[in-house]
Design an enzyme around this catalytic site. Structure first.
Site, short mmCIF file in Angstrom:
data_model
loop_
_atom_site.label_atom_id
_atom_site.label_comp_id
_atom_site.label_asym_id
_atom_site.label_seq_id
_atom_site.Cartn_x
_atom_site.Cartn_y
_atom_site.Cartn_z
N ALA A 80 0.84 -1.19 0.00
CA ALA A 80 0.00 0.00 0.00
C ALA A 80 0.88 1.24 0.00
O ALA A 80 1.45 1.61 1.03
CB ALA A 80 -0.93 -0.01 1.21
N ASN B 256 1.53 5.49 -1.36
CA ASN B 256 0.79 6.74 -1.31
C ASN B 256 -0.10 6.94 -2.53
O ASN B 256 -1.15 7.58 -2.45
CB ASN B 256 1.76 7.92 -1.18
CG ASN B 256 2.39 7.98 0.18
OD1 ASN B 256 1.71 8.12 1.19
ND2 ASN B 256 3.71 7.89 0.22
N THR B 257 0.30 6.40 -3.68
CA THR B 257 -0.44 6.60 -4.92
C THR B 257 -1.28 5.38 -5.28
O THR B 257 -2.45 5.51 -5.65
CB THR B 257 0.52 6.93 -6.07
OG1 THR B 257 1.29 8.08 -5.73
CG2 THR B 257 -0.25 7.21 -7.36
N ASN B 258 -0.69 4.20 -5.20
CA ASN B 258 -1.39 2.96 -5.58
C ASN B 258 -1.18 1.88 -4.53
O ASN B 258 -0.20 1.90 -3.77
CB ASN B 258 -0.87 2.44 -6.93
CG ASN B 258 -1.22 3.35 -8.08
OD1 ASN B 258 -2.37 3.68 -8.30
ND2 ASN B 258 -0.21 3.77 -8.83
N ILE B 259 -2.12 0.93 -4.51
CA ILE B 259 -1.96 -0.29 -3.73
C ILE B 259 -1.81 -1.44 -4.73
O ILE B 259 -2.63 -1.59 -5.64
CB ILE B 259 -3.16 -0.56 -2.80
CG1 ILE B 259 -3.34 0.60 -1.82
CG2 ILE B 259 -2.95 -1.87 -2.04
CD1 ILE B 259 -4.52 0.42 -0.88
N VAL B 260 -0.75 -2.23 -4.56
CA VAL B 260 -0.49 -3.36 -5.44
C VAL B 260 -0.77 -4.66 -4.68
O VAL B 260 -0.29 -4.85 -3.56
CB VAL B 260 0.96 -3.36 -5.96
CG1 VAL B 260 1.20 -4.55 -6.88
CG2 VAL B 260 1.26 -2.05 -6.68
N ASP C 26 7.97 0.69 2.58
CA ASP C 26 8.42 0.37 1.23
C ASP C 26 9.94 0.42 1.11
O ASP C 26 10.56 -0.44 0.48
CB ASP C 26 7.78 1.31 0.21
CG ASP C 26 7.96 2.79 0.54
OD1 ASP C 26 8.35 3.12 1.68
OD2 ASP C 26 7.68 3.62 -0.35
N ARG C 27 10.56 1.40 1.76
CA ARG C 27 12.02 1.53 1.70
C ARG C 27 12.69 0.38 2.44
O ARG C 27 13.68 -0.19 1.98
CB ARG C 27 12.44 2.88 2.26
CG ARG C 27 11.82 4.04 1.50
CD ARG C 27 12.05 5.38 2.17
NE ARG C 27 13.44 5.83 2.02
CZ ARG C 27 13.91 6.94 2.56
NH1 ARG C 27 13.10 7.71 3.30
NH2 ARG C 27 15.17 7.30 2.38
N THR D 22 6.01 7.82 -5.48
CA THR D 22 5.45 9.15 -5.29
C THR D 22 6.56 10.14 -5.01
O THR D 22 6.58 11.27 -5.51
CB THR D 22 4.43 9.14 -4.14
OG1 THR D 22 3.44 8.14 -4.40
CG2 THR D 22 3.77 10.50 -3.99
#
Length: 262
Positions: A7, A9-13, A110-111, A133
Site C-alpha cells: 500500500a 501513497n499513490t497505488n496499492i499493489v 516500502d524503503r 510518489t
C-alpha cells in the site's frame, strides 16, 4: 498462495506468490476510505478472471506507508480470506536489520522492504533508487544495516507542481526524449528535457557523491515503474528490479513464517 499487499501513497499493489514467484498482480488507486468490502468485490472479480478463487489464498502480508489504509486491509484478510495477516515491520515480521539513522521509527515500509530484498539478492554495499510518489535513495551497507538516504520529489509530483504553478505550461507525458540534445526547440521539448535529463543528472550526481562518501565498491539497484524508462540513458544502474518491494514482502513473510513454526 501468498497474497502480498503493498500500500503506497499513490497505488496499492496486490500480488499472488506461489513458490516464491509472482503469478499475477493488480493495482488500485490508494484511498484510505475504501472499505474491506469494496476491496473484496474488486479483488474477487480479478482473481476469477485469472482462474483463481479466494480459497487459493492461505496467507497474507501487508506493507503500508498509509496508516489509515491498514485497518481495512486487515479486515479484508480476516473476513474474506480467513487468515490473520502479517504486517510488515511488526512482531515476527520486524525488519531484522540495523537502522543506523537518527529517526528509525520514521522509515517507510516500502524503503525497508526494498532494502531487505536487495540485500538478500545482491549483498555488499548498495544504493537503492525507488521511483515512487517520491524518488528515494537508500544506502545499506555490506552488513545489511540501513545508513540513511535521500528523499526527492517524485517525477509526477514535479510535473504537477510545474503545470499548476505556470498557467501556460501544458501537461506532458513522461517519456525519453527523441535524441540526446538538452537544448529544447519548443515548450514541450524543453519541459521533457527538464524532467527527463534533469532526473538523470540528479541520479548520477547523487550516486557519485554517495559512492565517494561510502568509499567501497557499491552496486546501484533501481526499482519502481519508471526505472526501466531511465535505464535506457544512464549506466549507473547495476540492476533494475521493478518488483523489489513485493519481493521484500514475500521474503519477510517467509522469515516470519519460519519463526512461528519453531
Amino acid at each position: 498462495m501468498l497474497l502480498a499487499i503493498d500500500a503506497g501513497n499513490t497505488n496499492i499493489v496486490f500480488a499472488l506468490f506461489e513458490d516464491g514467484q509472482i503469478r499475477t498482480r493488480w493495482r488500485i488507486t490508494t484511498d484510505a476510505r475504501r472499505t474491506a468490502d469494496e476491496y473484496a468485490v474488486w479483488l474477487s472479480q480479478l482473481l476469477h478472471l485469472e482462474g483463481y478463487q479466494r480459497s487459493d489464498v492461505n496467507a497474507v502480508i501487508i506493507g503500508t506507508v498509509v496508516p489509515r489504509a491498514l485497518h481495512n486491509l486487515e479486515v479484508l484478510s480476516t473476513k474474506y480470506f480467513g487468515v490473520d495477516p502479517v504486517v510488515a515491520g511488526q512482531g515476527d515480521a520486524g525488519w531484522g536489520m540495523a537502522l543506523d539513522v537518527e529517526e528509525p521509527q520514521n522509515l517507510g515500509a516500502d524503503r525497508a522492504l526494498n532494502m531487505i530484498a536487495a540485500h538478500e539478492q545482491f549483498g555488499g554495499d548498495l544504493v537503492i533508487i525507488d521511483f515512487g510518489t517520491a524518488t528515494t535513495f537508500d544506502v545499506i551497507d555490506y552488513r545489511g544495516a540501513y545508513k540513511g538516504g535521500v528523499i526527492a520529489p517524485g517525477i509526477n509530483l514535479s510535473i504537477d507542481a510545474l503545470v499548476s504553478a505556470a498557467a501556460k505550461l501544458p501537461r506532458i507525458a513522461i517519456e525519453a526524449p527523441a535524441n540526446d540534445s538538452v537544448i529544447g526547440r519548443n515548450t514541450v521539448e524543453q519541459m521533457n528535457i527538464g524532467v527527463y535529463w534533469g532526473y538523470i543528472a540528479m541520479m548520477e550526481g547523487l550516486t557519485a557523491r554517495m559512492k565517494a562518501e561510502i568509499g567501497r565498491p557499491v552496486k546501484v539497484v533501481a526499482t519502481g515503474g519508471l526505472a526501466i524508462l531511465f535505464e535506457k540513458h544512464t549506466d549507473i544502474f547495476d540492476a533494475v528490479e521493478t518488483d523489489l518491494t513485493l519481493q521484500g514482502l514475500a521474503l519477510l513473510w517467509s522469515r516470519a513464517h519460519v519463526g512461528n513454526a519453531r
